[in-house]
Write a protein that holds these residues in place. Structure first.
Motif, PDB file in Angstrom:
ATOM      1  N   TYR A   1       0.713  -1.155  -0.073  1.00 54.48           N
ATOM      2  CA  TYR A   1      -0.108  -0.100   0.022  1.00 54.48           C
ATOM      3  C   TYR A   1       0.937   1.230   0.139  1.00 54.48           C
ATOM      4  N   HIS A   2       0.753   2.297  -0.859  1.00 59.93           N
ATOM      5  CA  HIS A   2       1.316   3.410  -1.057  1.00 59.93           C
ATOM      6  C   HIS A   2       0.382   4.511  -1.077  1.00 59.93           C
ATOM      7  N   GLY A   3      -0.826   4.412  -0.880  1.00 62.44           N
ATOM      8  CA  GLY A   3      -1.792   5.362  -0.749  1.00 62.44           C
ATOM      9  C   GLY A   3      -1.947   6.435   0.586  1.00 62.44           C
ATOM     10  N   ALA A   4      -2.808   7.369   0.546  1.00 62.65           N
ATOM     11  CA  ALA A   4      -2.953   8.096   1.586  1.00 62.65           C
ATOM     12  C   ALA A   4      -3.281   7.361   2.767  1.00 62.65           C
ATOM     13  N   PRO A   5      -3.068   7.996   4.046  1.00 64.89           N
ATOM     14  CA  PRO A   5      -3.229   7.404   5.361  1.00 64.89           C
ATOM     15  C   PRO A   5      -4.735   6.908   5.349  1.00 64.89           C
TER      16      PRO A   5
END
Length: 305
Positions: free
Chosen positions: A210-214
Motif C-alpha cells: 500500500y502506497h496511498g494516503a493514510p
C-alpha cells in the motif's frame, strides 16, 4: 478479495505468523536480544512467555530463520508428545541415525553422540519448543533430563521455551522446581501501546504494497488499541474487517463507525462505550451483506469466464 481496491499485492492482516511482516516492536526487539544473548552465553534453558496473540510464534520463527550457521536447531511446534515421541522428534530434527533396536536408552545415547559431534564441529544444538505450556508433565521432565547431556566443560544444547502464562504457573509447582532453577534467561512479552499499534498497522500495509494516503486516523487507531488491548492478533482481525467494510462501501478512509461495526462483530475485544446492541446488529448485518456481495462477485466472474 480487496487487494485491487487498495492496490495491495497481498493481504496485510492475515493470522499466519509470516516473518516477512515482522514489525520490530519494543517488546519483540527486547525479547529477541535476550534470546540471542542467552544463546551466546551458552547456558541451559531460556523462556519467553506472552499472552495469547502477542506474537510468540512469529518471534519463534524469526529466531529459527536468523540464527547463524553455527547453531543446529530442532523445532517442536506441537509439544503435546509423550517422552518417547519427543525424543524421536528431536532425533529426526537433529538428523540422528536411529538405532536398529527399538530402545529408549539406545536412542538417547545416539542423540548424545550426535550432540557431541555437533560440539566438536564448534556448533551448538538448540531445541526450540513452541506452545510449551502444552507439554505433558512427563515430557517436560524428559526435556529436563535431555538437557543434562553435557561434556566436562560445556552444555551440549540449549532449550528455548515459548509459552503462554500457564507455563509459568506449571513451572512454579514443586514438581518442576528442578527445571525452574535451570532457566537462566526469561522474558515476558507485553502488548502494544497506541503508538506501536499505529506503527504496526502502517508497517503491515506498506509490506503488503500500500502506497496511498493514510487510512487510519489517530482516533481510529486509539479505538483499535482500546478494543484489542494492544494484542497483535486482535489488531489483525479488526483491521482485516475494517478493510472489508470500506471495500464493500467503495471508500478508502476508515471511520470510527467502521471500527464499531468490526468490534461488535469480533470475539474477545473490548467494546467502546458508545457501542451497544444496535452497533452489534448493524455490524453483523454489514459484514454478512459484504460476504454475500463478495461471493456474488466471485460467482459472476466465474460465470462470465
Amino acid at each position: 478479495m480487496y487487494q485491487a481496491h487498495y492496490g495491495l499485492t497481498e493481504l496485510p492482516f492475515t493470522l499466519t505468523p509470516n516473518t516477512s511482516f515482522y514489525c520490530e516492536l519494543e517488546g519483540h526487539r527486547s525479547a529477541f536480544e535476550v534470546l540471542v544473548t542467552a544463546l551466546e552465553a551458552g547456558e541451559g534453558f531460556i523462556k519467553v512467555v506472552g499472552e495469547v496473540g502477542t506474537g510468540k510464534t512469529l518471534l519463534c520463527r524469526k529466531l529459527l530463520n536468523e540464527l547463524p550457521e553455527q547453531y543446529v536447531t530442532a523445532y517442536i511446534p506441537n509439544p503435546y508428545l509423550t517422552p518417547s515421541e519427543m525424543r524421536a522428534h528431536i532425533a529426526r530434527e537433529l538428523q540422528v541415525e536411529a538405532p536398529e533396536e527399538q530402545s529408549e536408552q539406545l536412542l538417547t545415547q545416539a542423540i548424545q553422540e550426535r550432540l557431541v559431534a555437533i560440539s566438536r564441529a564448534n556448533q551448538m544444538a538448540v531445541i526450540v519448543v513452541d506452545e510449551a505450556q502444552a507439554l505433558p508433565a512427563e515430557s517436560l521432565e524428559a526435556l529436563r533430563l535431555i538437557s543434562n547431556l553435557e561434556t566436562e566443560t560445556r552444555k551440549l544444547l540449549h532449550i528455548v521455551l515459548f509459552g503462554q502464562p500457564e507455563l509459568d504457573e506449571r513451572l512454579a509447582t514443586r514438581e518442576h522446581r528442578q527445571l525452574r532453577q535451570r532457566i537462566t534467561f526469561s522474558y515476558n512479552l507485553q502488548t502494544m501501546t497506541v503508538a506501536e499499534v499505529a506503527r504496526y498497522v502502517s508497517h503491515r500495509l506498506y509490506i503488503a504494497g500500500y502506497h496511498g494516503a493514510p487510512m487510519f486516523s489517530s482516533r481510529v487507531v486509539k479505538m483499535i488499541h482500546q478494543a484489542s488491548r494492544g494484542v497483535p492478533r486482535l489488531v489483525n482481525v479488526l483491521c482485516h474487517k475494517l478493510l472489508m467494510l470500506c471495500y464493500g462501501e467503495g471508500c478508502y478512509e476508515i471511520k470510527p463507525r467502521h471500527v464499531r461495526f468490526a468490534v461488535a462483530d469480533t470475539e474477545d475485544v473490548t467494546l467502546p462505550r458508545r457501542t451497544g446492541l444496535w452497533w452489534g446488529l448493524a455490524g453483523a448485518v454489514s459484514l454478512a451483506a459484504l460476504g454475500v456481495w463478495t461471493w456474488q462477485q466471485g460467482w459472476l466472474a466465474e460465470y462470465l469466464l
